[in-house]
Design a protein around this motif. Structure first.
Motif, mmCIF file in Angstrom:
data_model
loop_
_atom_site.group_PDB
_atom_site.id
_atom_site.type_symbol
_atom_site.label_atom_id
_atom_site.label_comp_id
_atom_site.label_asym_id
_atom_site.label_seq_id
_atom_site.Cartn_x
_atom_site.Cartn_y
_atom_site.Cartn_z
ATOM 1 N N MET A 1 -22.984 -19.575 35.204
ATOM 2 C CA MET A 1 -22.913 -19.585 33.739
ATOM 3 C C MET A 1 -24.273 -19.203 33.166
ATOM 4 O O MET A 1 -25.300 -19.664 33.641
ATOM 5 C CB MET A 1 -22.503 -20.969 33.238
ATOM 6 N N SER A 2 -24.289 -18.362 32.151
ATOM 7 C CA SER A 2 -25.540 -17.895 31.570
ATOM 8 C C SER A 2 -26.193 -19.004 30.758
ATOM 9 O O SER A 2 -25.556 -19.995 30.387
ATOM 10 C CB SER A 2 -25.301 -16.678 30.677
ATOM 11 N N SER A 3 -27.500 -18.819 30.504
ATOM 12 C CA SER A 3 -28.249 -19.795 29.707
ATOM 13 C C SER A 3 -28.245 -19.452 28.226
ATOM 14 O O SER A 3 -29.050 -19.984 27.472
ATOM 15 C CB SER A 3 -29.696 -19.872 30.227
ATOM 16 N N LEU A 4 -27.347 -18.570 27.818
ATOM 17 C CA LEU A 4 -27.256 -18.225 26.404
ATOM 18 C C LEU A 4 -26.895 -19.453 25.585
ATOM 19 O O LEU A 4 -26.031 -20.241 25.959
ATOM 20 C CB LEU A 4 -26.208 -17.136 26.190
ATOM 21 N N ARG A 5 -27.569 -19.588 24.429
ATOM 22 C CA ARG A 5 -27.324 -20.705 23.539
ATOM 23 C C ARG A 5 -26.466 -20.246 22.371
ATOM 24 O O ARG A 5 -26.257 -19.068 22.168
ATOM 25 C CB ARG A 5 -28.660 -21.259 23.043
ATOM 26 N N SER A 6 -26.010 -21.194 21.582
ATOM 27 C CA SER A 6 -25.154 -20.840 20.443
ATOM 28 C C SER A 6 -25.887 -19.933 19.468
ATOM 29 O O SER A 6 -25.298 -19.022 18.881
ATOM 30 C CB SER A 6 -24.671 -22.106 19.725
ATOM 31 N N ILE A 7 -27.216 -20.169 19.312
ATOM 32 C CA ILE A 7 -27.984 -19.317 18.400
ATOM 33 C C ILE A 7 -28.066 -17.886 18.936
ATOM 34 O O ILE A 7 -28.060 -16.922 18.182
ATOM 35 C CB ILE A 7 -29.391 -19.905 18.166
ATOM 36 N N ASP A 8 -28.125 -17.755 20.290
ATOM 37 C CA ASP A 8 -28.142 -16.429 20.897
ATOM 38 C C ASP A 8 -26.817 -15.718 20.651
ATOM 39 O O ASP A 8 -26.784 -14.528 20.327
ATOM 40 C CB ASP A 8 -28.382 -16.529 22.403
ATOM 41 N N LEU A 9 -25.723 -16.445 20.817
ATOM 42 C CA LEU A 9 -24.407 -15.838 20.636
ATOM 43 C C LEU A 9 -24.187 -15.450 19.175
ATOM 44 O O LEU A 9 -23.525 -14.448 18.884
ATOM 45 C CB LEU A 9 -23.321 -16.799 21.109
ATOM 46 N N SER A 10 -24.757 -16.212 18.254
ATOM 47 C CA SER A 10 -24.658 -15.841 16.837
ATOM 48 C C SER A 10 -25.408 -14.544 16.567
ATOM 49 O O SER A 10 -24.938 -13.691 15.814
ATOM 50 C CB SER A 10 -25.225 -16.968 15.957
ATOM 51 N N PHE A 61 -15.875 -11.012 24.122
ATOM 52 C CA PHE A 61 -17.255 -10.614 24.424
ATOM 53 C C PHE A 61 -18.140 -11.851 24.582
ATOM 54 O O PHE A 61 -18.872 -12.007 25.564
ATOM 55 C CB PHE A 61 -17.748 -9.714 23.285
ATOM 56 N N ARG A 62 -18.072 -12.758 23.626
ATOM 57 C CA ARG A 62 -18.895 -13.960 23.681
ATOM 58 C C ARG A 62 -18.498 -14.870 24.843
ATOM 59 O O ARG A 62 -19.355 -15.466 25.509
ATOM 60 C CB ARG A 62 -18.809 -14.724 22.360
ATOM 61 N N VAL A 68 -20.865 -15.621 32.583
ATOM 62 C CA VAL A 68 -21.529 -14.900 33.667
ATOM 63 C C VAL A 68 -22.953 -15.408 33.860
ATOM 64 O O VAL A 68 -23.487 -16.155 33.032
ATOM 65 C CB VAL A 68 -21.546 -13.380 33.392
ATOM 66 N N ASP A 69 -23.578 -15.003 34.974
ATOM 67 C CA ASP A 69 -24.964 -15.391 35.226
ATOM 68 C C ASP A 69 -25.904 -14.619 34.299
ATOM 69 O O ASP A 69 -25.512 -13.639 33.651
ATOM 70 C CB ASP A 69 -25.329 -15.133 36.695
ATOM 71 N N ASP A 70 -27.160 -15.060 34.254
ATOM 72 C CA ASP A 70 -28.131 -14.495 33.317
ATOM 73 C C ASP A 70 -28.361 -13.003 33.527
ATOM 74 O O ASP A 70 -28.457 -12.240 32.564
ATOM 75 C CB ASP A 70 -29.470 -15.237 33.433
ATOM 76 N N ARG A 71 -28.454 -12.564 34.775
ATOM 77 C CA ARG A 71 -28.741 -11.146 35.024
ATOM 78 C C ARG A 71 -27.570 -10.269 34.602
ATOM 79 O O ARG A 71 -27.765 -9.165 34.086
ATOM 80 C CB ARG A 71 -29.097 -10.910 36.488
ATOM 81 N N THR A 72 -26.350 -10.750 34.782
ATOM 82 C CA THR A 72 -25.184 -9.985 34.322
ATOM 83 C C THR A 72 -25.146 -9.947 32.801
ATOM 84 O O THR A 72 -24.822 -8.917 32.203
ATOM 85 C CB THR A 72 -23.887 -10.598 34.877
#
Length: 289
Positions: A1-10, A61-62, A68-72
């Motif tokens: 799982m990626s380390s994307l946060r909700s602010i990143d997805l926004s 998309f989100r 996915v992992d961070d590199r993907t």
């Protein structure tokens, strides 16, 4: 799982949102969206695990980026950024001037490296480090200087302001038989700068002279005439429709900094307005409401 946060997805949702609104991604239809994922990433984006939050392209998309992992995730953002830039086209101002740096920084964080830029990406300013009111007050301080000091101080202020917004300014340089007050880069476009601090407004003759200098440079160069005192209505009318020059006045600079609007945003909005209307000058108060 990626380390994307909700602010990143926004941010991702805003940067890659299509013209048709929420739920869309760039100009993709459902079919071309699936084809793009399959071709560029070897992923079946129509798979059920990516529709847990809904079946729209934006939600898939989100959901994919969150699983996915961070590199993907970083690789996905790169290919979608390149597609976004291909759609925008060369010479078209980005409606989100800071998006390039924000996405570059996000990719760098996901990769665990110093941010490396996707195609046409340059670093964007970190807004929480820009003291808009300090810059505003420095502009006012120039006004209070002796007349013979103001011109140089105004050029120095502009250099500092352009640096603050990562516009890569170049200070005054002299060419054969002429002087340009400087230049900066925005969205991979080069802008030559004429800066005047006078106790009068600029007329058509000075606009024509500066346009002549810009017109003798490379075809992709543009010009920004910055007149603290503004421009005469007669001069703007006589100069005619915008070609390769736009105008900025002192009130534009003050209003932008007072309201926390980036100078890069001001230039981008003025360029777009000129492209759409042919007007050399439109004030910040009109462009930003």
């Amino acid at each position: 799982m990626s380390s994307l946060r909700s602010i990143d997805l926004s941010l991702i949702d805003e940067v890659f949102r299509g013209d048709s609104g929420k739920g869309w991604v760039l100009d993709f239809s459902n079919r071309t969206f699936a084809d793009f994922f399959a071709r560029e990433l070897e992923v079946d984006i129509d798979a059920p695990q990516y529709a847990k939050d809904g079946d729209s392209k934006g939600k898939r998309f989100r959901c994919f980026l969150g699983q996915v992992d961070d590199r993907t995730a970083a690789r996905t953002l790169r290919v979608f950024w390149e597609q976004r830039e291909a759609l925008r086209g060369v010479g078209t101002p980005d409606p989100m001037p800071r998006a390039s740096g924000q996405i570059a920084a996000l990719i760098g964080r996901l990769e665990g490296t110093i941010a490396t830029n996707p195609v046409n990406v340059v670093p964007a300013p970190l807004l929480d480090t820009i003291d808009f009111l300090r810059l505003r007050d420095e502009l006012l301080a120039v006004r209070d200087l002796d007349p013979h000091q103001r011109g140089y101080a105004f050029e120095r202020f502009l250099t500092i302001a352009f640096e603050a917004f990562r516009m890569r300014p170049r200070e005054p340089f002299r060419l054969i038989g002429e002087q340009i007050d400087g230049s900066f880069e925005l969205a991979n476009e080069i802008y030559l700068v004429e800066a005047k601090w006078l106790n009068r407004k600029i007329g058509a003759a000075e606009l024509h002279t500066f346009h002549g200098k810009v017109d003798q440079k490379a075809a992709w160069a543009r010009g920004v005439f910055i007149s603290f005192g503004g421009f005469t209505d007669e001069g703007l009318h006589a100069f005619g429709r915008a070609r390769r020059v736009i105008g900025v006045d002192g009130k534009d600079l003050y209003d932008a900094l007072d309201r926390g609007i980036g100078i890069d945003q001001v230039i981008a909005r003025k360029v777009r307005h000129a492209a759409e209307t042919g007007e050399v000058f439109a004030p910040v108060s009109q462009l930003f409401g």
